[in-house]
Enzyme design. Structure first.
Site, PDB file in Angstrom:
ATOM      1  N   LYS A  44       5.720  15.100  60.640  1.00  0.00           N
ATOM      2  CA  LYS A  44       7.027  14.811  60.040  1.00  0.00           C
ATOM      3  C   LYS A  44       7.324  13.318  59.917  1.00  0.00           C
ATOM      4  O   LYS A  44       8.419  12.942  59.494  1.00  0.00           O
ATOM      5  CB  LYS A  44       8.139  15.460  60.878  1.00  0.00           C
ATOM      6  CG  LYS A  44       8.458  16.888  60.472  1.00  0.00           C
ATOM      7  CD  LYS A  44       9.782  17.307  61.087  1.00  0.00           C
ATOM      8  CE  LYS A  44      10.231  18.676  60.600  1.00  0.00           C
ATOM      9  NZ  LYS A  44      11.506  19.055  61.246  1.00  0.00           N
TER      10      LYS A  44
ATOM     11  N   SER B 248      20.479  13.746  62.210  1.00  0.00           N
ATOM     12  CA  SER B 248      19.578  12.616  62.456  1.00  0.00           C
ATOM     13  C   SER B 248      19.142  11.980  61.142  1.00  0.00           C
ATOM     14  O   SER B 248      19.083  10.765  61.014  1.00  0.00           O
ATOM     15  CB  SER B 248      18.341  13.072  63.244  1.00  0.00           C
ATOM     16  OG  SER B 248      18.714  13.530  64.517  1.00  0.00           O
TER      17      SER B 248
END
Lengths: 157, 157, 157, 157, 157, 157
Positions: free
Chosen positions: D37, D124
Site C-alpha cells: 500500500k 488517514s
C-alpha cells in the site's frame, strides 16, 4: 442491554443474542412498551415467548421498559446498548439514534453486531406479513413463536 | 426560499439559515401548512418561534404556504429552493423531490447546503421523541423552543 | 409477472412493461388488492386504466391478486417476478423482499430491470401529491391516467 | 483487537480506542504490515507514534501483524475484532469483511463502534492529503503526529 | 450474455449462472480480456476453469472479448446483459454502466439477478486476498478453482 | 468557484455550469493541476476545451490551481465552492470533503447542485473508457471535446 420491540422475536434476534451472550457478562433483553405502534403481541405475550426461547442462556435477563432507551440503560447500570445491523437504511437510522443517545448519556456506548447473512432479510414486520397471508415462517422464527403466530392470526383479532 | 415543517425549528435548521443568509440577498423561511401530518405545534406557534429565533437575521423573512413548494416559490419570485442534507436516506428523497420540482418549474434551482456535523443527528421528529420522554433537548433546539416544548408536552394535549 | 399497486400506473411503470414485454413470452401485470393502504383508485379503476394503456402489448395480461406475491406467481405458473429499481432505498427493500420470496418459493426468480433515467424520480405517490396540489402531471403518467387523476381529485372524495 | 494501518493514527482512531478501552479488559491495537500500500510512515514509525499517544491507556497493547486479520486475532486469543464505522461506503466494505472473517473463524466476533460525529470526516488518507498541501491538521491528529507529519513531508521523500 | 473478469470464478458467479441458465435459452459467459487490470490468472486459465465448472450446463457457452461489453453483445446477437447485484456500492456502479450501455445500444437490456445471501460477501478480489494469506477458500470457489489457486499462489509468481 | 479535473469536460459539467452561472455574479471554473492522476489531456488542453465551450457564459472565468481547493478559493476571494452530486457514493465523498473544507476555511461554504437526470450516468472516466473502445460519445460531451477525444485516442499516446 439489547432493546427492541420483539413483536415477535425472530431467528435474527436470537442469533444476535446468542453471539452477544458470549461476549458480555450479563445481557438484558429489554422489550420496549410502545402501545402507539399497535403491536401484534402484547408485552406479556412477547415476554413469555422470549422466556421460552432464551432460557438456555443463563446470563440473559428479560425486562420491559418505557421511555428513553438510554434512561432505562442508566437505571439498570448497563454501559452498552447492543444493536444489530443489516441493511444500509437500518444503519443510518441506527447511527442517528446512537449519536443522540451518546449526547443524552455519554457514558453509555452503542455497540453494533452483525446479523448472520442467513438472517439478513428477516424482520418482525416481514415475518408477520408472510404469516398473515398463510406463508410458512418456520426457520424464520423460533418454533415456539411459529405456533403462537399461527394461533394469533387464526384468532378473532 | 427555505421550505420546511419546522415543527419545531432545531439548531440544525438554525445553522443552515445562518449559513444561507450570508450567501443570498434575501431568504424566505417558508412553513408548510400541512395539517395531515398532525403537527405538535400549530402553524401560528411555529411562526412565533421562528420569529423569536430569527430576528437577528435582517434579510430573513418568515412566511407560510400551502400546496406545492415550487408553486409558492414562483409566486414569491424565489429562484432558489434551499435544502439541507444530512444522511444518505434524506438525500435520495431530496434528489427525487428536486428532480420533480425541476420538471414542474425548470427556472427554479434546488440548492443543497450541508448541515454542520454537530447537527447531523438532530431532526424535529427525534427532538420531539426525546422531549416527550423527559430527555434534555437543550443544545438541540434554540432556548426559546426548549421552553415551549416543555410547556407543550406538560400540557393537557 | 410484474406485481404492483399501480395506483395509478406511471410512465415509469409503462417504460418497464414495454421493455419487459420484449424479453419474455408472456407478461402478467398483477395488481395487488390491498385495501389497508387506502388507495386513491379502486382495483377496478386501476384495472381499467391498465387496460386502456396496455392494449398495444399483445403478450401482456392484466390480473389482480391478494396475499403473497410468490403464492400468486406459483398459482399462475410464472417463473419470474419482475421488479423495477430506481433509488438505493428502493433497492434495499427490494432485495429483502426478493430474498424472502426466494426462501418461500426457490423455483421463482426475482429479476430486476432498470427504469429509464427520465423516469427515475416518478413514483405513484409523488404523482398523486403533485396532482392533488394542482401541479401538471402530463408527461409523468399516460394521458388516460392524467384525465382520470384530474377527475378523481376534483370529485367529492 | 483493533486492526488497522494507522498511517498515521488520527483523532478518530484515538476516540475509538479510548471508548473501547473502557469496554474491554484488554485491547490490542494491531498495525497491519502491508508494504504493497506504499505507506507514508514505516511500521516502526507508526508504532512509535502509537506508543507516544496510547501510553495513558494501561490496558492497551500495540502490536504488528502480517496476513489475515482473523489469523492473527486467533493467534493472540482475541475473541473480538473491533471496527469503527463512519460513512455508508465504509460500512458496506466492513460488513463484507466481517462476514468473510466470520466464515474463516466463526468463534471471533466483529464488533462495530461509532466514531464521534466530530471525527466523521477524518481519515488517514485525507489528513495526509491536507498536510501534503500545507493545510493545518492540528485537531485532526494527535499533537505528536502533527509534528511528525510536518517533518516527514518537509523531508527529501 | 453474462460478462465479467472471472479471475477466478467464485461460487457466487456459479450460483448466478445456474439460476440464469434456467431462465434463458442460451447464455454466453463472456470473459473480458483486460490486461491493464493485472489479473492473477491468464484469460486461457480462466477459460479452462470456467469450462471445468460449467460443463454441466448444456445451454451455457464460454467466450472471451475485448472492448465495449455492449459492442460484443451486439456482435453475438445477445439481447440481454446479465449482472449480479450484491451490495449498494456495486449497485450504483452497475446502474451507471447500465444507463451508459442503454445509451450506446438501446436494443440491449441489462437485467439484474440477485446473488444468494450465502454468497453476498464473496468477490474474486476477496477470495484472492484470503488465499494469498493462506486462508481456506473451499466453499467460496468451486473445488477445481480451489486447487488452481493453491497451485498458483505457491508458484514463483 | 467550481473546481474539478475536467479531463475532459462533459455535458454534465456543462449543464451544472450553465445552471450555476445564472445563480451567482461570477463563477470561476478551476482546473486542478494534479499530474499524479495521469490525466488524458494536459492542463493546457483542458483549458482550451473549457474556453471553447464556455465562451457563451460572460460571467464564467477559467483558471487552474494546485494544492488545496479551499486555499485557492480563499486566495481568489470565492465564498462558495460549487459541487455537483449524482450518485450516493459521490455524495458521501463530497460530504466528507466539504466537512474537511469547512474545518480548514469556515468562511467558505460548499454548495451542492444536482446534475440533470439525463446526465446522471456521465463521468469523465466513463466517457474516456467508451471513447477508448471506439464507442460513440457524441451527446455525452460537447462537440468540440468529441473531436479532441477522437484525435487524442487515435494518436501515438
Amino acid at each position: 442491554m439489547y432493546p427492541g420491540s420483539f413483536d415477535p422475536i425472530t431467528n435474527g434476534h436470537l442469533d444476535l443474542i446468542a453471539r452477544a451472550s458470549r461476549l458480555v457478562d450479563r445481557l438484558i433483553v429489554a422489550i420496549l412498551r410502545n402501545e402507539a405502534k399497535a403491536p401484534l403481541f402484547s408485552v406479556e405475550e412477547r415476554m413469555r415467548m422470549l422466556e421460552a426461547v432464551l432460557h438456555p442462556y443463563p446470563n440473559v435477563e428479560i425486562a420491559t421498559f418505557e421511555g428513553l432507551t438510554v434512561g432505562y440503560a442508566a437505571e439498570r447500570g448497563a454501559n452498552v446498548i447492543l444493536r444489530g445491523i443489516r441493511a444500509v437504511s437500518d444503519y443510518e437510522y441506527e447511527l442517528q439514534m446512537a449519536l443522540m443517545n451518546r449526547r443524552l448519556r455519554p457514558e453509555i456506548e452503542t455497540v453494533f453486531l452483525m446479523a448472520g447473512e442467513a438472517y439478513s432479510y428477516i424482520s418482525s414486520r416481514l415475518v408477520k406479513e408472510v404469516a398473515r397471508h398463510g406463508g410458512d415462517v418456520s426457520g424464520l422464527v423460533p418454533e415456539q413463536v411459529c405456533e403462537r403466530l399461527r394461533w394469533k392470526l387464526a384468532g378473532p383479532a
